[in-house]
Design an enzyme around this catalytic site. Sequence first.
Site, PDB file in Angstrom:
ATOM      1  N   ASP A 171       0.681  -1.123  -0.032  1.00 13.08           N
ATOM      2  CA  ASP A 171      -0.117   0.033   0.134  1.00 13.08           C
ATOM      3  C   ASP A 171       0.893   1.385   0.011  1.00 13.08           C
ATOM      4  O   ASP A 171       1.972   1.215   0.621  1.00 13.08           O
ATOM      5  CB  ASP A 171      -0.923   0.023   1.240  1.00 13.08           C
ATOM      6  CG  ASP A 171      -2.197   1.114   0.990  1.00 13.08           C
ATOM      7  OD1 ASP A 171      -2.396   1.587   0.039  1.00 13.08           O
ATOM      8  OD2 ASP A 171      -2.703   1.333   2.322  1.00 13.08           O
ATOM      9  N   HIS A 230       2.298   3.525  -9.033  1.00  5.72           N
ATOM     10  CA  HIS A 230       2.007   2.065  -9.387  1.00  5.72           C
ATOM     11  C   HIS A 230       3.076   1.423 -10.141  1.00  5.72           C
ATOM     12  O   HIS A 230       3.598   0.155  -9.843  1.00  5.72           O
ATOM     13  CB  HIS A 230       0.611   1.806 -10.290  1.00  5.72           C
ATOM     14  CG  HIS A 230      -0.490   2.124  -9.153  1.00  5.72           C
ATOM     15  ND1 HIS A 230      -0.559   1.963  -7.828  1.00  5.72           N
ATOM     16  CD2 HIS A 230      -1.771   2.969  -9.529  1.00  5.72           C
ATOM     17  CE1 HIS A 230      -1.916   2.363  -7.316  1.00  5.72           C
ATOM     18  NE2 HIS A 230      -2.318   2.897  -8.330  1.00  5.72           N
ATOM     19  N   LEU A 235      10.607 -20.730  -4.598  1.00  7.03           N
ATOM     20  CA  LEU A 235       9.739 -19.745  -3.841  1.00  7.03           C
ATOM     21  C   LEU A 235       8.349 -19.998  -4.582  1.00  7.03           C
ATOM     22  O   LEU A 235       8.270 -20.030  -5.753  1.00  7.03           O
ATOM     23  CB  LEU A 235      10.337 -18.256  -4.077  1.00  7.03           C
ATOM     24  CG  LEU A 235       9.314 -17.154  -3.437  1.00  7.03           C
ATOM     25  CD1 LEU A 235       9.324 -17.395  -1.937  1.00  7.03           C
ATOM     26  CD2 LEU A 235       9.576 -15.889  -3.901  1.00  7.03           C
TER      27      LEU A 235
HETATM   28  C1  IPE Z   1      -5.541  -2.533  -0.123  1.00  8.12           C
HETATM   29  O1  IPE Z   1      -5.190  -1.336  -0.370  1.00  8.12           O
HETATM   30  C2  IPE Z   1      -5.575  -3.502  -1.427  1.00  8.12           C
HETATM   31  C3  IPE Z   1      -4.192  -3.446  -2.343  1.00  8.12           C
HETATM   32  C4  IPE Z   1      -3.102  -3.347  -1.584  1.00  8.12           C
HETATM   33  C5  IPE Z   1      -4.141  -4.313  -3.447  1.00  8.12           C
HETATM   34  P1  IPE Z   1      -6.188  -0.270  -0.591  1.00  8.12           P
HETATM   35  O2  IPE Z   1      -5.433   1.095  -0.464  1.00  8.12           O
HETATM   36  O3  IPE Z   1      -7.101  -0.803  -1.602  1.00  8.12           O
HETATM   37  O4  IPE Z   1      -6.933  -0.515   0.965  1.00  8.12           O
HETATM   38  P2  IPE Z   1      -8.101   0.667   1.665  1.00  8.12           P
HETATM   39  O5  IPE Z   1      -8.798   1.498   0.634  1.00  8.12           O
HETATM   40  O6  IPE Z   1      -7.009   1.775   2.067  1.00  8.12           O
HETATM   41  O7  IPE Z   1      -8.583   0.159   2.816  1.00  8.12           O
HETATM   42  C1  IPE Z   2      -1.579   0.160  -3.345  1.00  6.93           C
HETATM   43  O1  IPE Z   2      -1.364   1.630  -3.396  1.00  6.93           O
HETATM   44  C2  IPE Z   2      -1.873  -0.354  -4.585  1.00  6.93           C
HETATM   45  C3  IPE Z   2      -3.346  -0.608  -4.781  1.00  6.93           C
HETATM   46  C4  IPE Z   2      -4.217  -0.678  -3.968  1.00  6.93           C
HETATM   47  C5  IPE Z   2      -3.602  -1.297  -6.032  1.00  6.93           C
HETATM   48  P1  IPE Z   2      -2.475   2.853  -3.375  1.00  6.93           P
HETATM   49  O2  IPE Z   2      -2.931   3.034  -4.780  1.00  6.93           O
HETATM   50  O3  IPE Z   2      -3.734   2.180  -2.511  1.00  6.93           O
HETATM   51  O4  IPE Z   2      -1.858   3.912  -2.648  1.00  6.93           O
HETATM   52  P2  IPE Z   2      -2.540   4.926  -1.641  1.00  6.93           P
HETATM   53  O5  IPE Z   2      -3.126   4.031  -0.431  1.00  6.93           O
HETATM   54  O6  IPE Z   2      -3.850   5.598  -2.148  1.00  6.93           O
HETATM   55  O7  IPE Z   2      -1.386   5.959  -1.313  1.00  6.93           O
HETATM   56 MG    MG Z   3      -4.099   2.488  -0.553  1.00  9.82          MG
END
Ligand code: IPE
Ligand code: IPE
Ligand code: MG
Length: 247
Positions: A24, A41, A135
Amino acid sequence: MGTGEKTDPKRPPRNAEHVAIIMDGNGRWATSRGWPRLVGHRRGAERVREVVRACPDLGIRWLTIYAFSTENWKRSTEEVLGLMAIFARYIEREADRLSVEGVRLRFIGDRSRLDPKLQKMMAGIEARTAAGTRLNLTVAINYGGRDEITRTVRAIARDVAAGLLAPEAVTEALISSRLDTGDLPDPDLIIRTSGETRTSNFLPWQAAYAEYEFSETLWPDFGAQHLAQIVGQFGHRERRFGGVVNA
Ligand code: IPE
Ligand code: IPE
Ligand code: MG
């Protein structure tokens, strides 16, 4: 890093054999620099390679990473399509490297909603890396724990209704075996980056006795050293599984 953990210097550290990561913070990493979220990303996908490489030497035999949740469809079309494109490119680019390095790649989540071309690529790389033993890498894509449990319960209900399965045969072990993760051990350690302290529908059944670690580092800044530090700490935790240790 968590504080106040029980440490016993006399006890030899134990390995976290199955580590799962909620990757995240990509969006915040990019927007804090004034860049589009997709840049974050892309950088995040690059970090996966380093983390995957580091696993065998850290004693990790199973790595499961959360790439796209069933809730992530709520994001803009541009972001969703961008994420899918990055995912497809990752599969394409890494296929050779993963098979050479002995990494077996599998996917969990509901594939039926993904682009058929992407589904084909996913099946292809699963077949191509099936002999890997160094792995086990599992990528959760269009994965949601409640969705997974719902699909599994529905399939079991169908078997019961068809007379193929007795209700008494529906045990914890049977449910575990019929989840998307049927071939995976439960995770020992779940790491979430970016400072958020929630699980966001990741492996709710499988994580019943997992240890959690929440790192402030945003995923695009997370590397092998962070993983090594967290896994090192894990070795000193006391896992009780409901019992009493040293009684
Ligand atoms: C969780 O992250 C999903 C992934 C890392 C793929 P999100 O950014 O979607 O989660 P929330 O919305 O903060 O709970
Ligand atoms: C995690 O990063 C990737 C996915 C959930 C696909 P985010 O896109 O949720 O990044 P933040 O949480 O908005 O910073
Ligand atoms: Mg996120």
